[in-house]
Design a protein around this motif. Structure first.
Motif, PDB file in Angstrom:
ATOM      1  N   ALA A  25       0.734  -1.471   0.041  1.00 45.85           N
ATOM      2  CA  ALA A  25      -0.017  -0.239   0.056  1.00 45.85           C
ATOM      3  C   ALA A  25       0.934   1.292  -0.207  1.00 45.85           C
ATOM      4  O   ALA A  25       0.357   2.333  -0.317  1.00 45.85           O
ATOM      5  N   ALA A  26       2.063   1.233   0.722  1.00 40.34           N
ATOM      6  CA  ALA A  26       3.142   2.612   0.529  1.00 40.34           C
ATOM      7  C   ALA A  26       3.893   2.422  -0.214  1.00 40.34           C
ATOM      8  O   ALA A  26       4.502   1.404  -0.605  1.00 40.34           O
ATOM      9  N   THR A  27       4.286   3.446  -0.935  1.00 39.46           N
ATOM     10  CA  THR A  27       5.552   3.622  -1.678  1.00 39.46           C
ATOM     11  C   THR A  27       6.733   3.881  -0.745  1.00 39.46           C
ATOM     12  O   THR A  27       6.832   4.867  -0.147  1.00 39.46           O
ATOM     13  N   VAL A  28       7.831   3.037  -0.752  1.00 38.31           N
ATOM     14  CA  VAL A  28       8.874   3.152   0.020  1.00 38.31           C
ATOM     15  C   VAL A  28       9.897   3.143  -0.610  1.00 38.31           C
ATOM     16  O   VAL A  28      10.335   2.353  -1.636  1.00 38.31           O
ATOM     17  N   VAL A  29      10.979   4.006  -0.344  1.00 39.11           N
ATOM     18  CA  VAL A  29      12.304   3.991  -0.864  1.00 39.11           C
ATOM     19  C   VAL A  29      13.083   3.560   0.368  1.00 39.11           C
ATOM     20  O   VAL A  29      12.968   4.332   1.264  1.00 39.11           O
ATOM     21  N   LEU A  30      13.819   2.806  -0.026  1.00 37.85           N
ATOM     22  CA  LEU A  30      14.949   2.292   0.988  1.00 37.85           C
ATOM     23  C   LEU A  30      16.298   2.516   0.578  1.00 37.85           C
ATOM     24  O   LEU A  30      16.801   2.281  -0.539  1.00 37.85           O
ATOM     25  N   ARG A  31      17.083   3.189   1.454  1.00 36.34           N
ATOM     26  CA  ARG A  31      18.445   3.260   1.317  1.00 36.34           C
ATOM     27  C   ARG A  31      19.473   2.404   2.347  1.00 36.34           C
ATOM     28  O   ARG A  31      18.983   2.709   3.409  1.00 36.34           O
ATOM     29  N   VAL A  74       8.351   7.331   2.968  1.00 34.00           N
ATOM     30  CA  VAL A  74       6.972   6.817   2.937  1.00 34.00           C
ATOM     31  C   VAL A  74       6.063   7.983   2.414  1.00 34.00           C
ATOM     32  O   VAL A  74       6.337   9.069   2.966  1.00 34.00           O
ATOM     33  N   PHE A  75       5.306   7.811   1.330  1.00 36.16           N
ATOM     34  CA  PHE A  75       4.350   8.614   0.882  1.00 36.16           C
ATOM     35  C   PHE A  75       2.900   8.284   1.605  1.00 36.16           C
ATOM     36  O   PHE A  75       2.534   7.076   1.246  1.00 36.16           O
ATOM     37  N   SER A  76       2.368   9.008   2.286  1.00 31.38           N
ATOM     38  CA  SER A  76       1.077   8.605   3.123  1.00 31.38           C
ATOM     39  C   SER A  76      -0.011   9.700   2.971  1.00 31.38           C
ATOM     40  O   SER A  76       0.133  10.828   2.788  1.00 31.38           O
ATOM     41  N   ASP A  77      -1.209   9.150   3.123  1.00 36.08           N
ATOM     42  CA  ASP A  77      -2.460   9.731   3.292  1.00 36.08           C
ATOM     43  C   ASP A  77      -3.269   9.528   4.608  1.00 36.08           C
ATOM     44  O   ASP A  77      -3.069   8.523   5.133  1.00 36.08           O
ATOM     45  N   PRO A  81      -6.326   3.729   6.353  1.00 31.43           N
ATOM     46  CA  PRO A  81      -5.735   2.839   7.494  1.00 31.43           C
ATOM     47  C   PRO A  81      -4.538   2.257   7.292  1.00 31.43           C
ATOM     48  O   PRO A  81      -3.984   1.821   8.251  1.00 31.43           O
ATOM     49  N   HIS A  82      -4.077   1.740   5.845  1.00 28.19           N
ATOM     50  CA  HIS A  82      -2.972   1.123   5.802  1.00 28.19           C
ATOM     51  C   HIS A  82      -1.733   2.022   6.332  1.00 28.19           C
ATOM     52  O   HIS A  82      -0.655   1.383   6.794  1.00 28.19           O
ATOM     53  N   CYS A  83      -1.926   3.241   5.815  1.00 26.03           N
ATOM     54  CA  CYS A  83      -0.625   4.085   6.202  1.00 26.03           C
ATOM     55  C   CYS A  83      -0.686   4.419   7.625  1.00 26.03           C
ATOM     56  O   CYS A  83       0.532   4.541   8.133  1.00 26.03           O
ATOM     57  N   ARG A  84      -1.780   4.673   8.069  1.00 25.58           N
ATOM     58  CA  ARG A  84      -1.693   4.639   9.643  1.00 25.58           C
ATOM     59  C   ARG A  84      -0.861   3.613  10.389  1.00 25.58           C
ATOM     60  O   ARG A  84      -0.284   3.256  11.255  1.00 25.58           O
ATOM     61  N   SER A  85      -1.400   2.152   9.824  1.00 22.90           N
ATOM     62  CA  SER A  85      -0.651   0.934  10.470  1.00 22.90           C
ATOM     63  C   SER A  85       0.910   0.911   9.978  1.00 22.90           C
ATOM     64  O   SER A  85       1.867   0.687  10.982  1.00 22.90           O
TER      65      SER A  85
END
Length: 189
Positions: A25-31, A74-77, A81-85
């Motif tokens: 659900a979230a777009t995540v970039v990991l370094r 993290v790109f969140s709304d 509810p998934h972003c909250r989790s």
């Protein structure tokens, strides 16, 4: 076979949900940078494949925080509810590994006007050094969206200059910041 306590089971389920949320659900970039146990990861896990991930993090990096070996963007709304989790799981991980994990939050409002207004409130709070407090408060009160008294939320987040907050909240600059963040989120998929 031993039976897990409810607390352990809840923690396990929450972490599993957060991992699924991060993946789905979230777009995540990991370094990941060298050193410590992270250096032992295979190269395909150390490199997210996103060549210029830094541009997604620099505008929202907290100025005095030293770079951690792991950076998650993290790109969140706030209405999601998934972003909250995801927020809760990452906050827990940051608390447990404060020197190893940096979480950079970017707005990605997709749930209509209340979500957009929450993103604007958070971005304005960033200008007052109160982003973390506003970010947590907005996820905590996500069920209360839409909010009509944004100044009250700002005050609860520790912002004292409410006229300046209101000016930011209604201004073009915050709209441009959110639009840029949404554009970056879409670029990433």
């Amino acid at each position: 076979l031993t039976r897990a306590s409810p607390l352990t089971m809840n923690t396990t389920l929450n972490l599993a949900a957060a991992v699924a949320t991060l993946a789905a659900a979230a777009t995540v970039v990991l370094r990941l940078s060298g050193g410590g146990p992270l250096a032992e990861l295979p190269p395909d896990l150390r490199d997210s494949g996103i060549q210029s991930w830094q541009r997604y993090s620099e505008t929202h990096r907290r100025g005095s925080v030293p770079r951690a070996p792991v950076t998650v963007v993290v790109f969140s709304d706030y209405a999601c509810p998934h972003c909250r989790s995801t927020f809760e799981a990452l906050a827990d991980l940051q608390e447990r590994y404060p020197q190893d994990l940096e979480v950079i939050s970017r707005p990605f409002p997709r749930s209509g006007a209340p979500s957009y207004e929450a993103a604007a409130a958070a971005e304005c709070a960033r200008g007052f050094g109160r982003f973390a407090a506003m970010h947590a408060l907005l996820f905590e009160r996500a069920a209360d969206l839409p909010v009509t008294a944004w100044e009250e939320i700002a005050e609860a987040a520790g912002i004292r200059d409410l006229p300046r907050f209101a000016e930011c909240f209604r201004g073009d600059s915050v709209r441009a910041t959110i639009a840029e963040s949404v554009g970056h989120g879409r670029e990433l998929g």
